[in-house]
Design a protein around this motif. Structure first.
Motif, short mmCIF file in Angstrom:
data_model
loop_
_atom_site.label_atom_id
_atom_site.label_comp_id
_atom_site.label_asym_id
_atom_site.label_seq_id
_atom_site.Cartn_x
_atom_site.Cartn_y
_atom_site.Cartn_z
N ALA A 49 0.88 -1.53 0.11
CA ALA A 49 0.30 0.41 0.19
C ALA A 49 0.93 0.90 -0.31
N GLY A 50 1.82 1.04 0.86
CA GLY A 50 2.33 2.35 0.99
C GLY A 50 3.47 2.73 -0.69
N THR A 52 2.20 1.62 -3.89
CA THR A 52 1.52 2.31 -4.77
C THR A 52 1.16 4.15 -3.78
N VAL A 53 0.40 4.14 -2.96
CA VAL A 53 0.23 5.92 -2.31
C VAL A 53 1.07 6.96 -2.44
N ALA A 311 1.30 3.04 6.86
CA ALA A 311 1.05 2.18 6.25
C ALA A 311 1.84 0.25 6.54
N VAL A 599 -3.93 2.86 5.85
CA VAL A 599 -4.17 2.65 4.25
C VAL A 599 -3.29 1.05 4.22
N ASP A 600 -3.60 0.26 4.49
CA ASP A 600 -3.56 -0.82 4.44
C ASP A 600 -3.92 -2.33 4.69
N TYR A 617 -3.90 -3.26 -3.22
CA TYR A 617 -3.51 -2.92 -4.21
C TYR A 617 -4.24 -1.38 -3.97
N ALA A 620 -5.31 0.78 -2.06
CA ALA A 620 -4.45 2.19 -1.73
C ALA A 620 -4.61 3.02 -3.48
N GLU A 621 -5.15 2.37 -3.93
CA GLU A 621 -5.32 3.02 -5.34
C GLU A 621 -6.40 4.29 -5.25
#
Length: 634
Positions: A49-50, A52-53, A311, A599-600, A617, A620-621
């Motif tokens: 997540a980290g 991706t963000v 995350a 966010v995870d 994923y 996170a998007e």
């Protein structure tokens, strides 16, 4: 024990590969003193997540982001190897060393709590199966908030599409293995790939087709369609290079931006708060593996001008909140931590998928279904050919990770007593199966979850049963996709800052888990032993054994063999209403704290009936759009 399940249970040791300093010298730091004093966003955790963000937030070239990662940045071959699927997990430098508390319902066994400790997180070491679960899994999330929630299948499907770049299998595989797919459920713009091996064992196709011999089983057209069934699914793999595709390769490598910074080998000590507003993050050099934290280590504090984004994953995100003074007051008080925001749900609602160690075998796979995956080990001609084509052009069986087909079945399909167990679950005193003294809001959230699952047990919209098809004589991984028991992840009260959190799966705390898992074993018996499609294959049961038939006998078997983890830790910072024990709202903002989001996988309120990587994923998007635009944009 099968090759796949043994990889989960027994982790080998490989030679570490050193971090290649020159590869990312322009924007990666090994020392906190090298980072800037301020960033727009500070992200705790450089995992699925980290990264991706961070990638999405820095796309404009102006927004500044610092990612703080505990692990190293590595180009090790164990992280990119596809064959077998789990070579990264066997490299100890890339894994946290955590053990659960003794599990009282599992004969006091201690369980390995595995999570990736490397840039890319668990997407770098574990995830290979690109599975989403069913539409009802995600509609369940939205139902906790009400009919206008955007956390539903419809609200997430665009982000599933955005998250992965789907590359269809080649025409030969589609034809010879009868692989089906539907591109309408997939996207093609991401740098994280969902690809296919260039070979499938005929036995895999035959074993998949054999499910048609059992009543009620459907063959789904695509793994991303949101329905239960037996289906093919792709691998997290770039089919051009035949290397693992994960958060680092998709959201860090080849991202040349001066506004995107990463500091590695750094442990976050706390989120800095000004009253109840998150203003930054403090961190220290990460200790060596197996060593306690150094209380005299130099502390770096970085200011977040806009937000702090947590995350760190299902195990460490609740720990970071708690050591920062955000969490259940009684947990924090016991650890000597001043409570800044009393948030009862932090570290509660812990979930993972349960792996059932039942074992079955086919004594003879018919010639029409050969070669099988066993033949790769026993047939020298096949083995030689496999090595030759791999060396020549990276094709053949070595392009297979953990397999690409499995059964994901609803409970009425596998159990004749689905209606009864549904009623039994609805009638429970649900709070009785939570830890003593659980906050009333946490109990209310658990009851809401169990009532939702009671409905799911009696319909065909949620998959509870998972059997991975491996194309060999031995049975594949057998998983309970929706365990009812809930555990906890809380700081160690004796040393909250310098030790790993206390992880308690509380496996089989809800007695219906053992009943449901017993029916999972019974249905698997039907597939191997009482199936017209496999009647000539010589199916036999290795464990628990033909004499183990009653609920009580199967419960005893589970107490000695169940693994409560398939390394999908989730739920500990649940996205649910505050009155249901939630930690974050629908915007992933932490209740009671300004400028702080999570966010995870920890925000997942109830597990999807699937491996969690693709879901993370998508979360996170979507989170990136919520942060940038204040609302979903795709």
């Amino acid at each position: 024990m099968t090759r796949l399940s043994s990889l989960f249970v027994a982790i080998l040791t490989l030679t570490p590969t050193a971090y290649s300093r020159h590869l990312r010298a322009s924007k990666v730091f090994l020392d906190g003193r090298q980072v800037q004093n301020e960033y727009d966003y500070v992200i705790i955790g450089g995992g699925t997540a980290g990264l991706t963000v961070a990638d999405r937030l820095t796309e404009d070239g102006r927004t500044t982001v610092l990612v703080i990662e505990y692990g190293v940045l590595s180009e090790a071959a164990s992280l990119t190897t596809v064959a077998g699927g789990f070579s990264g997990m066997s490299d100890s430098q890339f894994m946290y060393d955590i053990r659960s508390v003794p599990q009282v319902n599992l004969r006091n066994r201690v369980i390995s709590v595995l999570a990736g400790k490397v840039v890319g997180g668990s997407s770098a070491v574990n995830a290979m199966m690109t599975i989403r679960g069913t539409a009802e899994d995600y509609d369940r999330w939205g139902a906790f908030f009400g009919k206008n929630s955007h956390w539903t299948w419809e609200g997430l499907l665009p982000y599933f599409k955005k998250a992965l770049n789907f590359v269809p299998p080649n025409a030969d595989i589609t034809r010879t293995a009868n692989v089906t797919y539907d591109t309408s459920f997939w996207g093609n713009t991401s740098r994280v790939y969902a690809g296919w091996p260039s070979y499938q064992f005929p036995a895999t196709t035959a074993q998949m087709e054999a499910f048609k011999g059992l009543p009620g089983v459907e063959i789904a057209s695509d793994s991303g369609s949101g329905v239960p069934g037996v289906y093919w699914y792709p691998t997290f793999m770039d089919p051009k290079t035949v290397l693992r595709s994960f958060a680092k390769t998709g959201h860090y490598d080849n991202v040349k931006r001066a506004n995107y910074h990463l500091v590695t080998q750094s442990k976050v000590t706390k989120i800095v708060l000004d009253g109840t507003t998150a203003t930054g993050v403090s961190f220290v050099p990460a200790p060596a593996r197996g060593q306690p934290g150094n209380t005299a280590a130099p502390v770096t504090t970085v200011t977040a001008r806009k937000e702090v984004i947590l995350a760190a994953g299902g195990v460490h995100s609740p720990q970071v909140l708690q050591v920062s003074g955000i969490g259940p007051k009684k947990v924090l008080s016991a650890a000597g931590i001043d409570t800044i925001v009393d948030l009862p749900g932090v570290g509660q609602n812990f979930q993972d998928h349960g792996m059932i160690s039942a074992s079955f075998q086919f004594a003879r796979i018919p010639q029409s279904a050969r070669p099988s995956s066993d033949d790769l080990r026993t047939n020298r001609t096949l083995s030689t050919w496999s090595s030759q084509v791999w060396a020549a052009n990276r094709t053949g069986p070595n392009s297979i990770a953990t397999g690409n087909s499995a059964a994901w079945l609803s409970f009425p399909v596998i159990s004749p007593r689905s209606a009864k167990l549904s009623a039994d679950l609805a009638a429970q005193n649900h709070a009785a199966y939570l830890p003593t003294g659980s906050d009333p809001t946490v109990a209310a959230g658990y009851r809401a979850q169990m009532l939702s699952y009671a409905s799911a047990l009696s319909n065909n919209n949620t998959a509870f049963y998972n059997l991975v098809i491996q194309g060999g004589s031995a049975s594949g991984l057998l998983v309970d996709l929706h365990p009812l028991s809930r555990g906890t992840v809380n700081v160690n009260p004796a040393n909250p800052h310098n030790t790993e959190p206390q992880v308690d799966y509380r496996a089989l705390a809800n007695p219906l888990d053992a009943t449901i898992m017993g029916d999972i074993v019974r249905f698997t018996r039907k597939y191997y032993l009482d199936n017209p499609k496999t009647k000539d294959w010589g199916g036999r049961e290795v464990s628990p054994g033909a004499s183990v038939t009653t609920d009580e006998q199967l419960a005893t078997f589970l107490s000695s063999s169940l693994s409560p983890s398939v390394y999908h830790p989730a739920g500990t910072c649940a996205m649910m209403p505050l009155e249901l024990g939630g930690v974050v709202d629908e915007e992933l903002k932490v209740y009671g704290v300004k400028n702080l989001r999570v966010v995870d996988a920890s925000v997942i309120p109830t597990l999807p009936g699937a491996n969690t990587c693709q879901t993370v994923y998508a979360i996170a998007e979507k989170a990136a759009d919520l942060i940038r635009y204040g609302a979903p944009r795709v």
